[in-house]
Write a protein that holds these residues in place. Structure first.
Motif, mmCIF file in Angstrom:
data_model
loop_
_atom_site.group_PDB
_atom_site.id
_atom_site.type_symbol
_atom_site.label_atom_id
_atom_site.label_comp_id
_atom_site.label_asym_id
_atom_site.label_seq_id
_atom_site.Cartn_x
_atom_site.Cartn_y
_atom_site.Cartn_z
ATOM 1 N N TYR A 162 15.509 5.118 4.603
ATOM 2 C CA TYR A 162 14.378 4.251 4.285
ATOM 3 C C TYR A 162 13.936 3.407 5.484
ATOM 4 N N SER A 163 14.534 3.641 6.654
ATOM 5 C CA SER A 163 14.248 2.804 7.811
ATOM 6 C C SER A 163 12.797 2.911 8.247
ATOM 7 N N TYR A 164 12.334 1.866 8.903
ATOM 8 C CA TYR A 164 10.977 1.750 9.437
ATOM 9 C C TYR A 164 9.915 1.565 8.363
ATOM 10 N N LEU A 165 10.289 1.556 7.088
ATOM 11 C CA LEU A 165 9.269 1.485 6.038
ATOM 12 C C LEU A 165 8.928 0.057 5.647
ATOM 13 N N ASP A 166 9.735 -0.907 6.099
ATOM 14 C CA ASP A 166 9.485 -2.305 5.715
ATOM 15 C C ASP A 166 9.653 -3.234 6.902
ATOM 16 N N THR A 167 9.179 -2.801 8.051
ATOM 17 C CA THR A 167 9.346 -3.611 9.255
ATOM 18 C C THR A 167 8.471 -4.862 9.231
ATOM 19 N N LEU A 168 7.412 -4.872 8.431
ATOM 20 C CA LEU A 168 6.594 -6.078 8.301
ATOM 21 C C LEU A 168 7.280 -7.095 7.394
ATOM 22 N N LEU A 169 7.691 -6.659 6.208
ATOM 23 C CA LEU A 169 8.241 -7.579 5.224
ATOM 24 C C LEU A 169 9.644 -8.051 5.588
ATOM 25 N N ALA A 170 10.403 -7.204 6.274
ATOM 26 C CA ALA A 170 11.781 -7.564 6.640
ATOM 27 C C ALA A 170 11.901 -7.707 8.149
ATOM 28 N N LYS A 171 10.909 -8.321 8.744
ATOM 29 C CA LYS A 171 10.906 -8.456 10.204
ATOM 30 C C LYS A 171 12.100 -9.270 10.680
ATOM 31 N N ILE A 172 12.443 -10.308 9.930
ATOM 32 C CA ILE A 172 13.611 -11.136 10.271
ATOM 33 C C ILE A 172 14.766 -10.824 9.333
ATOM 34 N N ASN A 173 14.505 -10.882 8.045
ATOM 35 C CA ASN A 173 15.498 -10.485 7.049
ATOM 36 C C ASN A 173 14.774 -10.108 5.762
ATOM 37 N N ARG B 269 2.470 -11.784 -0.069
ATOM 38 C CA ARG B 269 2.048 -10.806 0.938
ATOM 39 C C ARG B 269 2.575 -9.426 0.550
ATOM 40 N N LEU B 270 1.665 -8.479 0.380
ATOM 41 C CA LEU B 270 2.055 -7.120 0.014
ATOM 42 C C LEU B 270 2.403 -6.304 1.257
ATOM 43 N N SER B 271 3.185 -5.274 1.031
ATOM 44 C CA SER B 271 3.519 -4.333 2.103
ATOM 45 C C SER B 271 2.257 -3.717 2.678
ATOM 46 N N ASP B 272 2.267 -3.441 3.972
ATOM 47 C CA ASP B 272 1.166 -2.677 4.566
ATOM 48 C C ASP B 272 1.621 -1.282 4.944
ATOM 49 N N GLN B 273 2.777 -0.830 4.370
ATOM 50 C CA GLN B 273 3.363 0.434 4.791
ATOM 51 C C GLN B 273 3.591 1.443 3.667
ATOM 52 N N GLN B 274 3.705 0.973 2.418
ATOM 53 C CA GLN B 274 4.049 1.926 1.377
ATOM 54 C C GLN B 274 3.791 1.351 -0.013
ATOM 55 N N TYR B 275 3.619 2.255 -0.961
ATOM 56 C CA TYR B 275 3.659 1.909 -2.378
ATOM 57 C C TYR B 275 4.014 3.161 -3.169
ATOM 58 N N TRP B 276 4.299 2.995 -4.437
ATOM 59 C CA TRP B 276 4.713 4.099 -5.296
ATOM 60 C C TRP B 276 3.783 4.234 -6.498
ATOM 61 N N ASP B 277 3.592 5.480 -6.930
ATOM 62 C CA ASP B 277 2.982 5.780 -8.231
ATOM 63 C C ASP B 277 4.057 6.370 -9.131
#
Length: 815
Positions: A660-671, A625-633
């Motif tokens: 970096y807060s709030y940028l990975d709330t989907l992927l790190a919802k629990i940990n 499952r990929l992030s739905d919030q960010q990526y880098w070039d």
């Protein structure tokens, strides 16, 4: 007006929910400026309706102003007016919680009613279109302050100087205009009038008001100073400041000739004023260059003991004495308030819903002063740093992705108005080009001088001046919220002749909080050769995808979109030339690199942090499952032999202050145990799980991943249970998880406190927004103090490292 962030946060705690919807008027791109002013009001405002009935020609304010002990005012105001309709039998004036003694016309008593808010005066005979009349209101009492603590009338014996002064808006007041706290008036943004002030105090004090000092008379124990303001201004810009002032007199050459600069402060503050305003004349020259002639008779700053901001009273700016002598405030306060004499005082937003015209443009003027005085590099740094913060936190702080026009009352003085308004102004400059942008502003200032204006009228005036169609810009950027996001999907080169190559560039568009895709966005594509020289071509982007063919003189080694950040889309980027093996903190790119080999020569690297979800997998048999919030070039031109590690930080915590807060709330919802890094070389390739990396879990939901070899291409986070390719997983001690950094923001120093003593060899580094290390020190104590009094104002990153391993990082704002 400039305000402290802490005040804004307090005021926007109660937010209106949901987005605004409204009908957008459509007009022809070449509609004449005069006709543009005939548009109906963009937003309904009942307080403006009285100005359709009467024209208030002049206020003559005759007041005796007491001190911090009495806290009283007493006297009268003469209101001169002319009806705009026949058979008017009464007039309603705003006056807040003062005691009315009487109301007269030509010495005859008039009947009135008063409910502590509205004074209704009945005429002795009907007033008609041909009449010009004056009524005199006698009143006294203690003038009110605003419930928010910002605005209204103040008495303060700071330093024994017996200050009495007003600030012309109230943050909690509705309407925000706050002339009514000290004189009866039509308190709205559209009614403009001339003024005469006759202010009496004890002889030790002097009154400063708008306009020109026309008399200063001492009579026994009293001093009366008369000020005349012949330029028409709204009530919120009317000003009085009384204290034991001393005056600094300067002069500056303007486009219309020499004009006086009046700096008023207590005797102990005059030296600080001279030092703090050393660049004022430069600022004046810059704003006249950008916006056209200064329309007022003088420049004036009056010190007051108010520590939460300043107020742009025309020619008599109320300025916080706490900020004097400190050049760190010259853009945020000195330049911001001065610019209001174009944005706010000369042309004024028609309603508070369009406050971005006043405050967004004044915030943008801070950047313009920075460019004029300190150069384009510093301008870009300021714009890009603010832009990144807006992308990261604005929608979280203020209840969603809002349009800057149509802002609710509770957010009139919030970041959508000030900071995003400035961000949109920067983008409008990028759309139009410098020459057209600044010429259009000058035209607008001339055509609409001393008048109110709304967003559509501003659009039409700038269209008329430039000949450019700005309908799509205002629809997308001003009348709707969110941001667009643009990226290069592919580039192909076809040689068509000597020094003639067709570059076929495919672009794609996504959105970040915007209701629809943007149309006709001018985007610059930079084509770099190996020697880093470049040519730039501009295309107009609409829709989800588009392909453009542009002719360039060579096959490029590297193509970059929006390299100069002229369009503020949903990206934040750092560009650097790497000449040595060194560690670099990419503050806007939100990564950290450890260059172990610079290669045969220098490398040019650009890292883009994208605030949108990456493209999906083409094939995903392992159900990652990929992030739905960010990526880098990661893009650029790497020298042969170049090698660097790259560190990506994840954080699923919901903290408005975290780097970096709030940028990975989907992927790190629990940990964050299953977070991994994925990579692809380009849009044609598929995402692959990155091998040879170290995962460090700093906390339950935050940590970082160190990738052994940085490659050009795209990176993102994803969830995966595959640990076979991970070099190691480390869980760092609480020594850095529980660190405290305070105060933040800091002025002269801050402290970093660790719960446990860091390991031997731990080093704290502080880097600025360019990645330059400004301080490095070994850490041997749990409590560490850092002096920042010599630092330039701005954002810095504080980092604790142990043998190349980052244990702690946090941003700090130095004011």
């Amino acid at each position: 007006m400039r305000i402290k962030l802490s005040i804004v946060r307090c005021l926007v705690a109660v937010l209106l929910q949901g987005m605004f919807t409204f009908t957008q008027a459509q007009v022809a791109g070449c509609q004449a400026g005069k006709n543009a002013l005939l548009l109906p009001p963009l937003y309904y405002n009942a307080d403006n309706l009285r100005s359709d009935t009467f024209d208030i020609l002049k206020y003559t304010i005759n007041l005796e102003i007491g001190n911090a002990t009495t806290k009283l005012i007493a006297g009268n105001t003469i209101v001169k007016f002319a009806p705009k309709m026949n058979n008017r039998t009464f007039i309603r004036l705003d006056l807040l919680k003062l005691i009315i003694d009487s109301v007269t016309e030509n010495s005859n008593q008039l009947l009135y009613s008063y409910n502590d808010t509205i004074l209704k005066v009945n005429f002795s005979a009907p007033k008609n279109l041909t009449d010009t009349s004056s009524i005199k209101v006698y009143y006294k009492g203690q003038p009110q302050g605003d419930a928010s603590g910002w605005g209204g009338f103040y008495f303060d014996n700071n330093g024994g100087n017996q200050y009495a002064y007003n600030l012309g808006v109230g943050f909690a007041a509705k309407p925000h205009n706050y002339g009514r706290v000290w004189f009866p008036c039509f308190d709205n943004f559209v009614e403009r009038s001339k003024y005469e002030f006759n202010i009496t105090s004890d002889t030790a004090r002097r009154a400063y008001c708008n306009g020109q000092l026309t008399s200063d008379v001492v009579n026994g124990l009293n001093r009366t100073r008369q000020w005349t303001m012949n330029n028409e201004i709204p009530t919120y810009l009317a000003s009085v400041s009384v204290a034991r002032y001393r005056q600094v007199n300067w002069s500056v050459n303007t486009l219309t000739g020499p004009k006086p600069i009046v700096l008023a402060g207590a005797a102990t503050d005059t030296t600080g004023m001279k030092n703090g305003f050393v660049n004022l004349k430069t600022c004046i020259n810059g704003f006249e260059n950008y916006y056209g002639p200064y329309k007022w008779n003088r420049f004036g700053y009056c010190l007051v003991p108010f520590s939460s901001g300043a107020m742009e009273h025309a020619t008599n700016i109320s300025y916080p004495k706490i900020a004097i002598g400190n050049l760190l405030y010259e853009a945020d306060l000195m330049a911001h308030e001065l610019s209001h004499h174009w944005w706010g005082d000369n042309i004024t937003c028609e309603t508070p819903e369009d406050m971005w015209i006043n405050e967004g443009m004044a915030t943008y003027s801070q950047y313009m002063f920075t460019e004029w005085k300190y150069g384009k590099v510093n301008y870009n740094s300021a714009v890009k740093t603010s832009h990144d913060n807006l992308l990261h936190f604005l929608h979280l702080k203020e209840g969603g992705f809002r349009a800057i026009s149509g802002i609710p009352h509770s957010l009139t003085y919030g970041d959508h108005v000030y900071k995003k308004g400035a961000d949109v102004a920067h983008t409008l400059r990028g759309y139009m080009g410098d020459t057209a942008f600044f010429n259009a502003i000058k035209y607008t200032m001339l055509q609409n001088q001393y008048k109110s204006i709304n967003s559509l009228q501003l659009r039409d005036l700038m269209q008329t001046a430039s000949g450019q169609n700005l309908t799509d810009f205002f629809n997308n950027w001003v009348l709707a919220g969110g941001w667009p996001h643009f990226a290069i999907d592919s580039v192909k080169y076809v040689t068509v002749g000597t020094a003639s190559v067709n570059a076929i560039v495919s672009l794609k568009q996504k959105t970040f909080g915007a209701p629809a895709l943007y149309s006709n966005v001018p985007l610059e594509i930079s084509f770099f050769k190996n020697d880093w020289s470049r040519v730039v071509r501009k295309v107009l982007m609409s829709g989800a995808s588009a392909t453009f063919t542009v002719n360039i003189p060579y096959s490029a080694s590297y193509a970059a979109l929006n390299y100069d950040s002229k369009i503020s889309d949903a990206t934040s980027s750092d560009s650097k030339v790497i000449k040595t093996a060194t560690n670099i903190n990419w503050i806007l790119g939100k990564v950290y690199t450890q260059v172990t080999n610079k290669g045969a020569d220098s490398s040019r690297v650009r890292i883009i942090h994208n605030y949108v979800k990456p493209d999906p997998f083409k094939s995903n048999p392992q159900n990652h499952r990929l992030s739905d919030q960010q990526y880098w070039d990661v893009e650029g031109i790497l020298s042969p032999g170049f090698h660097s590690k790259i560190t990506f930080y994840y954080d699923g915590n919901k903290s408005l202050g975290g780097t970096y807060s709030y940028l990975d709330t989907l992927l790190a919802k629990i940990n964050g145990d299953s977070i991994r890094v994925f990579y692809r070389a380009n849009a044609a390739a598929d995402w692959q799980l990155v091998k040879h990396c170290v995962v460090v879990n700093s906390g339950l939901r935050n940590g970082f991943i160190v990738v052994d070899t940085m490659k050009l291409g795209q990176y993102t986070f994803g969830n995966s249970t595959d640990t076979a390719t991970i070099n190691s997983v480390k869980r760092n001690a609480n020594v850095y998880r529980s660190a405290k950094l305070y105060p933040n923001p800091a002025k002269t120093s801050f402290k970093v406190e660790f719960e446990q003593l860091p390991a031997p060899g731990s080093v704290m580094t502080i880097t600025d927004v360019s990645g330059k290390i400004v301080l490095s020190k070994a850490i041997t104590e749990k409590l560490n103090s850092v002096e920042v009094g010599s630092f330039s104002k701005g954002t810095y990153l504080v980092k604790l490292e142990e043998r190349g391993r980052i244990l702690y990082s946090e941003k700090i704002l130095v004011e």
